[in-house]
Write a protein that holds these residues in place. Structure first.
Motif, short mmCIF file in Angstrom:
data_model
loop_
_atom_site.label_atom_id
_atom_site.label_comp_id
_atom_site.label_asym_id
_atom_site.label_seq_id
_atom_site.Cartn_x
_atom_site.Cartn_y
_atom_site.Cartn_z
N GLN A 53 1.81 2.11 9.56
CA GLN A 53 1.53 1.19 8.47
C GLN A 53 2.65 0.18 8.25
OE1 GLN A 53 2.69 4.25 8.25
NE2 GLN A 53 3.09 4.92 6.14
N VAL A 54 3.83 0.38 8.87
CA VAL A 54 4.99 -0.48 8.63
C VAL A 54 4.91 -1.72 9.51
CG1 VAL A 54 7.50 -0.63 8.60
CG2 VAL A 54 6.38 1.53 8.01
N VAL A 55 4.80 -2.89 8.87
CA VAL A 55 4.75 -4.16 9.59
C VAL A 55 6.16 -4.73 9.76
CG1 VAL A 55 3.81 -6.51 9.57
CG2 VAL A 55 2.45 -4.61 8.66
N VAL A 56 6.94 -4.73 8.70
CA VAL A 56 8.34 -5.16 8.72
C VAL A 56 9.15 -4.10 7.99
CG1 VAL A 56 10.02 -6.90 8.02
CG2 VAL A 56 7.75 -7.61 8.79
N GLY A 57 10.15 -3.55 8.64
CA GLY A 57 10.97 -2.51 8.05
C GLY A 57 12.26 -3.05 7.47
N PRO A 58 13.30 -2.23 7.40
CA PRO A 58 14.56 -2.65 6.78
C PRO A 58 15.19 -3.83 7.50
CG PRO A 58 14.49 -0.26 7.09
CD PRO A 58 13.31 -0.82 7.82
N GLY A 59 15.93 -4.65 6.73
CA GLY A 59 16.69 -5.74 7.31
C GLY A 59 16.25 -7.12 6.90
N ASP A 60 15.07 -7.24 6.31
CA ASP A 60 14.60 -8.54 5.84
C ASP A 60 14.72 -8.58 4.32
OD1 ASP A 60 13.24 -11.14 5.98
OD2 ASP A 60 12.49 -10.40 7.91
N VAL A 176 6.50 -5.61 -6.02
CA VAL A 176 5.45 -5.50 -5.02
C VAL A 176 4.76 -6.84 -4.91
CG1 VAL A 176 3.27 -4.38 -4.41
CG2 VAL A 176 5.10 -3.05 -5.47
N GLY A 177 4.55 -7.30 -3.68
CA GLY A 177 3.82 -8.54 -3.43
C GLY A 177 2.60 -8.26 -2.58
N LEU A 178 1.69 -9.22 -2.54
CA LEU A 178 0.44 -9.07 -1.79
C LEU A 178 0.30 -10.26 -0.84
CD1 LEU A 178 -2.16 -7.27 -1.65
CD2 LEU A 178 -3.18 -8.85 -3.30
N LEU A 179 -0.11 -9.97 0.41
CA LEU A 179 -0.30 -11.05 1.37
C LEU A 179 -1.24 -10.61 2.47
CD1 LEU A 179 2.66 -11.45 3.89
CD2 LEU A 179 2.30 -9.38 2.53
N ASP A 180 -1.85 -11.59 3.12
CA ASP A 180 -2.51 -11.37 4.39
C ASP A 180 -1.44 -11.56 5.46
OD1 ASP A 180 -3.93 -12.00 6.89
OD2 ASP A 180 -5.72 -11.96 5.65
N THR A 181 -1.39 -10.69 6.46
CA THR A 181 -0.30 -10.75 7.44
C THR A 181 -0.29 -12.05 8.23
OG1 THR A 181 -1.68 -9.48 8.98
CG2 THR A 181 -0.08 -8.25 7.66
N GLU A 182 -1.38 -12.80 8.21
CA GLU A 182 -1.36 -14.11 8.86
C GLU A 182 -0.42 -15.08 8.14
OE1 GLU A 182 -5.31 -15.60 9.11
OE2 GLU A 182 -5.94 -14.16 10.66
#
Length: 719
Positions: A53-60, A176-182
């Motif tokens: 489920q993780v698209v972007v992990g730690p570091g951003d 918490v934010g909401l987005l489409d991954t596009e």
């Protein structure tokens, strides 16, 4: 806080010369504990941060986690981030807390997401002290005014009072934010030749040296001497920034982004290009400024709020200017992405010329000695149960938080299905197709300083389990978490030992729960004249459930009352409890469930059953306080517990991994927990509007109205 001698030698060797004054201050901030995690970095590898489920992990700026919508045409995701604004909130509680909200919201924007919810976890000294109430009032007002003005609901959090925070309160805010991954944008510069564009408020002198200020102990005169290091927020500009960011993302004008937080423009721009393996040429004179006569150090390091740094393709710069102008926001083209070093000029003179990766990532980690905490010998008080119950129901640590959250607009955005005051909030993530009910996103956040002060490792494990249980009580399955690890001066071996222990405990329990820790924040040097804070591992955890209709905490007066997780008959430990905090004494910390993941899964299943009328986890104040929180003037409870050798542990022990369930199908609950955890039928809900407890020959009885009056201690003292 000047550069340490070892750091200066390292920098001089790498540059082949002495650093300029501007470079020295830039390195001082980017290599501070607050930015570089020099003491904590060796420990953070313990956290498991990967999962499908993780698209972007730690570091951003924030993590990105996919949502299981069941719709293959939509890659819906949330962002998760958490930040501390501890020292600023002691010096200036209103602006310190407000700008903490603003910063974590901009972290959300920089990923291309729209902010949909906030949580705040607050920790103060003894509530009886006037200065504590002054800080509490200012912090809550700052969070409320900023969050309400920008239209992002504050839906949950925690509040704790402990003498260890007397001179150094903690303000931890998650978003918490909401987005489409596009629409996903990251903080990694993409290609040379792209322009660096600064959008938002003009740069002033507020917040100078904020990163280094956050990396040292608070002095006795911090409230006056360190006030220039505190940022000043403008939520109305932040709201414009939120909406302009949406349009910039919609029109695909942004290649990468970073918000201006710690270390200001220098931190954001250096980290942005370093992450892409590139450099930058920046003209500091091109930055739009609020105050005349600013020097290059001030322009580069000021932490003025409501500013974003965007990487923009040259052909899109004018469109970005036009959108910024439409929203009445300042806009400056301050430089470009290059191959080579990170350079800054001012009035034609080079003031910074260094490798970006060396600035952003070159600080060496510390190898610090640690002393393991020692658990105290058992020393239990002996108040009668009636006295103890009355004291705990009226304790500031178990009291109603309504005074806090009624100041927050927790319903703006029309997503809040269950708000503050429950075990966890639930947000409605609507089904865009209209074919179904959508999914519920549950949020829980907090820590318990009594637990981690008693046993840092076990207490941190309990914090993770407590947050997961809060989600499960609303029928949600944990999805991911972020942490804010707060500690004292790491140069003290005992303090660093406690900090290391909370990392070990939190990482271990999250792994046991199969919950990836996808990001976080570290705040050390939380010391004052009063001493170090208790090690405080705030965790913000999210979970998902089908639909938004979660069982309430309040009893409905329609069923049997079951305690899942056991009465602790074989484990009557009171360590870390509010009972000991109020009456003195010590005890070991209680053992936690053998299979916490199975317990959480079973509780979530039970919470989703039609036969379940109410669910509430057992935590602060123990079973007695949990029951007191569940009764209402319309629905009471009659409890009978027989043959128990340690009544105080049964009623006031705080072992997590337990919950009270009101149900008209007790056999179904027992079946759900078969082989997972014990289930005890402890009584039945009634229409009496009172709590009656009989334990052998001991009896406790109190009306819901009296309980509510005793639990209103915050209202009584703060209004």
């Amino acid at each position: 806080m000047p550069l340490a001698d070892d750091d200066r030698r390292r920098i001089t060797e790498r540059l082949g010369r002495e650093p300029t004054p501007t470079e020295s201050v830039l390195f001082e901030n980017l290599w501070s504990e607050h930015c570089a995690y020099r003491s904590s970095r060796p420990l953070l590898t313990e956290f498991e941060s990967e999962g499908e489920q993780v698209v972007v992990g730690p570091g951003d700026d924030a993590a990105v986690v996919g949502l299981p919508t069941g719709d293959e045409t939509t890659d819906l995701a949330i962002t998760l981030g958490i930040e501390s604004h501890n020292h600023p909130s002691f010096v200036d509680p209103y602006d310190g807390a407000a700008t903490g909200v603003g910063g974590i919201v901009r972290d959300t924007l920089s990923m291309g997401a729209y902010p949909i919810a906030l949580t705040d976890s607050l920790y103060f000294g003894d509530f009886d002290r006037e200065h504590t109430r002054y800080l509490l009032d200012g912090v809550v007002e700052g969070i409320a005014d900023y969050g309400n003005a920008i239209g992002v609901p504050t839906v949950g959090g925690s509040l704790a009072f402990h003498p260890g925070y007397e001179g150094n309160p903690l303000v931890n805010v998650a978003c918490v934010g909401l987005l489409d991954t596009e629409r996903l944008v990251t903080a990694e510069a993409q290609r040379p030749g792209n322009q660096l564009v600064l959008v938002g408020n003009a740069t002033g002198r507020d917040g100078l040296g904020g990163a280094s200020f956050a990396s040292e102990d608070l002095a006795e005169d911090a409230e006056t001497e360190d006030r220039p290091a505190v940022q000043v927020g403008d939520p109305y500009t932040e709201k414009l920034l939120i909406e302009s960011n949406e349009q910039l993302i919609d029109e695909e004008l942004i290649e990468s982004a970073r918000d201006l937080g710690a270390a200001g423009l220098g931190g954001a721009s250096a980290e942005l290009v370093a992450k892409g393996g590139l450099g930058a040429d920046i003209d500091l004179g091109a930055v739009h400024q609020r105050e005349p006569g600013m020097n290059p150090i001030e322009i580069l390091l000021a932490e003025s709020q409501e500013r974003m740094c965007y990487e923009v393709a040259p052909e899109n710069v004018e469109r970005v200017r036009a959108i910024a102008d439409r929203f009445d926001l300042g806009c400056s083209v301050i430089g470009e992405v290059v191959e080579g070093n990170y350079t800054c000029s001012f009035d034609g003179d080079a003031v910074v010329d260094a490798p970006a990766e060396f600035l952003a990532d070159g600080a060496p980690a510390y190898d610090l000695p640690a002393e393991s905490p020692v658990e105290p010998d058992r020393d239990l008080p002996s108040p009668d149960l009636e006295t103890a119950f009355g004291e705990l129901v009226g304790s500031p640590n178990t009291a109603s938080r309504e005074w806090v959250y009624r100041q927050y607009d927790h319903e703006v955005g029309l997503r809040t299905a269950r708000g503050p005051g429950d075990d966890s909030a639930v947000l409605a993530i609507h089904d865009a197709s209209g074919d179904g009910a959508g999914i519920g996103l549950a949020l829980s956040a907090g820590a318990e300083p009594n637990w981690t002060a008693a046993n840092p490792a076990a207490g941190a494990r309990a914090v993770a389990l407590e947050n997961a249980t809060n989600l499960a009580a609303k029928g949600a399955t944990p999805l991911a978490a972020v942490d804010c690890l707060n500690g004292g001066n790491p140069e003290n071996p005992g303090t660093y030992g406690g900090f290391s222990a909370i990392v070990d405990g939190l990482a271990g329990m999250c792994a046991d729960l199969d919950v990836p820790v996808v990001g976080g924040n570290v705040s050390l040097y939380n010391d004052s004249a009063a001493g170090p804070i208790p090690p405080t591992p705030t965790l913000a955890m999210v979970g998902v459930r089908e639909g938004y209709e979660a069982p309430p905490t309040a009893l409905r007066g329609v069923g049997d009352l079951l305690l899942v997780g056991g009465l602790d008959g074989d484990d009557p430990a009171l360590g870390g409890s509010e009972y000991l905090a109020r009456f003195g004494g010590a005890d070991r910390f209680p053992n936690l469930p053998d299979d916490p993941q199975e317990f959480v899964a079973a509780l979530a299943r039970v919470a989703n059953e039609e036969a379940t009328a109410a669910v509430h986890d057992v935590s602060h104040g123990g079973l007695a306080v949990t029951l007191a929180e569940m009764v209402t003037p319309e629905a009471g409870a009659r409890i009978e517990i027989d043959d128990y050798e340690n009544p105080a542990a049964a009623l006031f022990g705080e072992r997590p991994g337990r919950a009270v369930v009101e149900t008209d199908d007790p056999e179904g609950v027992e079946e759900a927990f078969d082989g997972v955890a014990p289930v005890d039928v402890i009584g039945r809900s009634t229409d009496s509007g009172r709590l009656d407890v009989r334990m052998d020959d001991e009896r406790l009885s109190m009306t819901a109205t009296t309980i509510a009056e005793r639990r209103s201690v915050l209202d009584a003292a703060m209004e």
